[in-house]
Design a protein around this motif. Structure first.
Motif, short mmCIF file in Angstrom:
data_model
loop_
_atom_site.label_atom_id
_atom_site.label_comp_id
_atom_site.label_asym_id
_atom_site.label_seq_id
_atom_site.Cartn_x
_atom_site.Cartn_y
_atom_site.Cartn_z
N LEU A 190 0.99 4.11 -2.78
CA LEU A 190 0.69 5.50 -2.42
C LEU A 190 1.77 6.45 -2.95
O LEU A 190 1.49 7.52 -3.45
CB LEU A 190 0.61 5.60 -0.89
CG LEU A 190 -0.26 6.67 -0.28
CD1 LEU A 190 -1.68 6.58 -0.78
CD2 LEU A 190 -0.25 6.56 1.23
N SER A 191 3.00 6.04 -2.82
CA SER A 191 4.09 6.93 -3.25
C SER A 191 4.29 6.90 -4.76
O SER A 191 4.75 7.87 -5.34
CB SER A 191 5.39 6.58 -2.52
OG SER A 191 5.75 5.26 -2.81
N THR B 149 -8.97 6.01 1.66
CA THR B 149 -7.91 6.99 1.40
C THR B 149 -7.61 7.05 -0.09
O THR B 149 -7.50 8.15 -0.67
CB THR B 149 -6.63 6.60 2.19
OG1 THR B 149 -6.97 6.52 3.56
CG2 THR B 149 -5.53 7.61 1.99
N TYR C 70 0.83 -1.20 0.00
CA TYR C 70 0.00 0.00 0.00
C TYR C 70 0.87 1.26 0.00
O TYR C 70 0.64 2.21 -0.75
CB TYR C 70 -0.91 0.00 1.23
CG TYR C 70 -1.59 1.31 1.51
CD1 TYR C 70 -2.58 1.79 0.66
CD2 TYR C 70 -1.24 2.08 2.61
CE1 TYR C 70 -3.19 3.01 0.90
CE2 TYR C 70 -1.85 3.29 2.86
CZ TYR C 70 -2.83 3.75 2.00
OH TYR C 70 -3.43 4.97 2.25
N GLN C 71 1.90 1.24 0.85
CA GLN C 71 2.77 2.42 0.93
C GLN C 71 3.49 2.66 -0.39
O GLN C 71 3.68 3.79 -0.81
CB GLN C 71 3.77 2.25 2.07
CG GLN C 71 3.07 2.40 3.41
CD GLN C 71 4.00 2.30 4.60
OE1 GLN C 71 5.20 2.21 4.44
NE2 GLN C 71 3.45 2.30 5.78
N PHE D 39 -7.77 0.35 3.04
CA PHE D 39 -7.04 1.44 2.39
C PHE D 39 -7.88 2.13 1.31
O PHE D 39 -7.48 3.16 0.78
CB PHE D 39 -5.75 0.92 1.76
CG PHE D 39 -4.81 0.30 2.76
CD1 PHE D 39 -4.47 0.97 3.93
CD2 PHE D 39 -4.26 -0.95 2.55
CE1 PHE D 39 -3.62 0.40 4.86
CE2 PHE D 39 -3.40 -1.53 3.47
CZ PHE D 39 -3.08 -0.86 4.64
#
Lengths: 527, 313
Positions: free
Chosen positions: A102-103, A123, A98-99, A120
């Motif tokens: 996201l980036s 968001t 997920y991180q 998630f």
């Protein structure tokens, strides 16, 4: 619109760049293929990102298989276009995936398809990182209606649909049959007793104490750790508490329920029935070996444990650690719902559905993206519809012990012939997918595992979800910190609850999104 | 003449100025800018132009005032930076001096050994210490002590607050950092004319006397450099700490420094709050600048950059 001048005579040619989805998959797939072909596109590249336990590789291979099935339709209908899955990215830790997503999404480097926890989704949807598929889904009502409604609800944010459920699970309370037998704990009909609320956490405590006291188990209870795995908040629901207020759209810190949760765990830890440092135990060297080796009477786990124990070397009683066999899992473990906190309340389980999500920039690595954006998005939607085919979903469920998300998939799992075909991989699947599944299938496709899935399916009727709120992960983190301190005896249950309230109020943004309700109950007794 | 000097100065200094500008100045300006925006979840398109004034700073100070964990973070930052700095600087000096007086091949092997932690991938290196200090009987240290009968129960090293936690994070980072000082000091020692040492030896000076009277005084500026560099580096370091905290080896409150707090705020939670993290990073930069300035002042850095006497214009 494309226009040009050929042989001195001006011509004008209108090219279609969108297709109205009809709900007829074959017709829609062909229509989209033809539009791509007419626009000079013969190859469509997509990337698929998934994550999770080692047996859940269908989260990526489902997309590979969907591409093959659409390619086959195109080939049979004379459409000269092919989908190629360029990047098959599978990460073990879903939070890490997920991180990374996201980036990389803002940079246009994230996967076109992303399978991850519904937690998630709010968001990602709120940031505009995933595609709103509400309108597309309206055309495919017949497919959508085959999904369990609660899971479709979990794939929504702000009333709009942002993905299709890929799998879900329940979190049973596992009970060691061999340990129970040694202390005269009769497990006959335990599922019914738990269902009726007759067997509560007080009973769990008493039997755990007996097991430890009689020296037949090192521990009474073992559970999972970490905040991202929301297993322990089942206690809040089991004590009749809530985590979200539908009306105010705020998260809830339900003081009485949290206090009771902390008290129960504190009592277990204080009496040596649950390791005080369980939140820092090592998964592979401590948590799973303790359970599979029968060094505990109870365990709060997930359905996926069932096949994970059959594929990982956790059992080390005979020397070199090895996986346990299907008949051993069946022989050693009983499983029930998470019992009610106290008499008069309901048992629960908790699900954390994984969802096929589509990148809002899906298809951007292909030519003419700006003109054909809508077509690429429609094709991406058809891909996740295809990846939700009952057999793909059923394969994933059987090999990873997750619960099917569609009724049609659930039916397939109970079909013995189909299971045998899966065992021998005698199914219409991409060769690459077969190669990747071979080992997992050999270990996990077993009537015992199929029966287990059928047995635990009823738990979905009792399931709860962690709130789909952008601030929930921050709150869950605080729960974990507080519980760790309570388990270690650094704080009393009351102090643990105060700590949560302090932490929430320390962050004005979190405080704005959280309601604190109720008070610590006086004269409450446990067990 | 002046114009020519300026031109040649610009020519020689421009690569360095460009580098400092690109890699230090622009990120710093950018960090300050982000701290005034509502930037989160990497959504530059949505938030980068949404200026919120001092909102992030107000939120940060509110958290500092009310978060029960912040006191532990600030205290940990002071203790971690202070003690690890001493270990890195004096440990490096000790290693350099120690290897200076033994034969070159043994000295090289010892230096290589101390460089290993720095050369190992962070995750692998941290994993080694994770299993070494693990608070149960799967931990190497506990297992040895249990076998020797020194303890009867495993000791939860990383959960003994604060000193158990601090000892682990200082030890792990100290082992990595000490090699930097060792290299700088070794290189400086190799520049000292051997004649000075030989002469002192002839006069009967011991290794300690040679170190104290000749070598250490000549290492003053290198000492200053290592001290300042390591101070700033420790103030902003977090990767090893991150893993040790993430893997629950050490207590979260006393294993988190301000730098790790910034990292976790920006990238660690479900909602990644880069605006708030930037405000914390600005605060960290101010502490770093002030700390660096004080260090340089106390150690009279300006004396090192005086023009040498006797130069003729």
């Amino acid at each position: 619109m494309a226009s040009g001048c050929i042989g001195g005579q001006e011509t004008s040619e209108t090219k279609i760049t969108t297709v109205e989805l009809s709900g007829d998959f074959l017709k829609d797939a062909v229509a989209i293929g033809k539009v791509l072909e007419e626009n000079g596109i013969n190859e469509v590249k997509f990337s698929a990102w998934g994550s999770g336990d080692p047996n859940s590789v269908m989260r990526v291979h489902g997309i590979v298989e969907a591409a093959r099935r659409i390619n086959k339709i195109w080939e049979e209908n004379g459409v000269n276009v092919k989908i190629i899955i360029t990047d098959k990215h599978y990460a073990a830790a879903f939070q890490d995936a997920y991180q990374e997503y996201l980036s990389k999404q803002p940079l246009g480097q994230a996967g076109d398809f992303f399978v991850n926890s519904y937690a998630f989704l709010p968001t990602l949807a709120d940031e505009g990182y995933i595609l709103d598929i509400t309108e597309y889904a309206n055309a495919y009502k017949s497919v959508i209606e085959d999904f369990y409604p609660s899971l479709i609800e979990a794939s929504k944010f702000d009333g709009k649909l942002y993905g299709l459920p890929q799998d879900t699970e329940a979190r049973p309370l596992y009970i060691r049959r061999d340990v129970a037998a040694k202390i005269g704990f009769n497990l006959e009909g335990i599922e019914e007793k738990v269902k009726n609320g007759e067997f509560t956490w007080s009973d769990v405590y008493q039997w755990a104490k007996k097991a430890k006291g009689n020296g037949v188990a090192e521990w009474g209870l073992i559970h999972r750790k970490g905040s991202a795995h929301p297993d322990l908040i089942q206690f809040i629901f089991a004590f009749g508490g809530k985590l979200y207020n539908e009306e105010s759209k705020k998260l809830v810190v339900d003081v009485p329920a949290i206090y009771k949760w902390f008290y129960v765990e504190w009592k277990f830890a204080q009496d040596g029935l649950l390791p005080e440092d369980i939140m820092s135990w090592d998964w592979a060297k401590q948590i799973h070996p303790t359970i599979v080796e029968g060094r505990t009477l109870f365990d709060i786990g997930g359905t996926w444990y069932w096949t994970e124990w059959q594929t990982k070397d956790y059992y080390g009683k005979e020397g070199t650690p090895r996986p346990i066999k299907p008949d051993e899992v069946q022989k050693w473990f009983a499983y029930t719902l998470f019992p009610a906190g106290e008499k008069g309340l309901q048992p629960v389980t908790l699900s954390q559905p994984f969802v096929w999500m589509i990148n809002s920039k899906a298809g951007q690595q292909n030519p003419k993206y700006e003109e054909l954006e809508e077509i690429y998005h429609e094709l991406a939607f058809l891909m996740i519809i295809k990846a939700s085919d009952p057999d793909i979903n059923a394969i994933h469920s059987v090999i990873s012990a997750h619960l099917p998300v569609r009724k049609a998939a659930a039916k397939l799992i109970s079909d013995e012939k189909w299971l045998n075909d899966l065992k021998s991989l005698n199914l219409d699947l991409d060769q690459e997918v077969k190669d990747n599944l071979k080992d997992i299938v050999a270990t996990t496709v077993h009537p015992i595992n199929a029966k287990f899935l059928a047995d635990v399916s009823y738990m979905l009727e009792y399931t709860k979800f962690a709130p789909a709120h952008p601030k929930y992960p921050a709150l869950a983190d605080i729960f974990k910190e507080a519980l760790d301190k309570v388990l270690r005896g650094e704080m009393t249950p009351e102090e643990g609850v105060d700590y949560i309230i302090q932490k929430v109020n320390a962050d004005p943004e979190l405080a704005e999104n959280v309601e604190v309700i109720g008070e610590i109950p006086k004269d409450w007794q446990f067990p | 003449m002046k114009g020519e000097k300026l031109r040649s100065l610009s020519f020689f200094l421009s690569p360095m100025i460009a580098m400092v500008g690109i890699f230090y100045l622009i990120p710093l300006v950018f960090t300050v800018y982000i701290s005034f925006t509502k930037m989160r979840n990497w959504n530059t398109e949505k938030y980068l132009s949404e200026i919120v004034g001092l909102y992030n700073y107000q939120r940060l100070f509110h958290m500092f005032q009310h978060d029960p964990m912040i006191r532990a973070i600030l205290l940990t930052t002071v203790v971690f930076v202070g003690i690890t700095l001493l270990i890195n600087v004096f440990g490096g000096l000790l290693l350099a001096l120690g290897t200076f007086f033994i034969n070159e091949s043994s000295a090289s092997s010892i230096r290589l050994l101390w460089l290993l932690p720095r050369m190992s991938p962070i995750a692998v290196y941290s994993l080694v210490w994770y299993y070494f200090f693990h608070g149960s009987d799967i931990g190497t240290l506990n297992s040895i002590l249990l076998k020797l009968g020194v303890v009867s129960e495993p000791i939860p090293w990383g959960q003994i607050t604060p000193w158990g936690v601090w000892s682990i994070i200082i030890f792990v980072n100290g082992l990595v950092g000490v090699s930097f000082g060792m290299i700088v000091f070794t290189s400086a020692l190799n520049q000292i004319p051997r004649e000075l040492v030989i002469a002192a030896r002839v006069d009967g000076a011991s290794a300690w006397q040679i170190s104290r009277k000749i070598l250490i005084p000549m290492l003053k500026w290198h000492f200053l450099y290592v001290l300042t560099w390591q101070f700033l580096s420790l103030l902003t370091t977090y990767p090893h700490l991150f893993l040790l905290v993430e893997w629950d080896l050490v207590n979260r409150d006393y294993g988190t420094t301000l730098a790790l707090y910034v990292f976790n705020t920006a990238f660690g939670r479900g909602e990644q709050d880069q605006g708030l993290a930037a405000a914390a990073a600005v605060l960290l930069s101010i502490i770093g600048i002030m700390g660096g300035y004080v260090t340089l002042k106390v150690l009279q850095f300006e004396r090192m950059i005086h023009e040498p006497r006797g130069d003729v214009e």
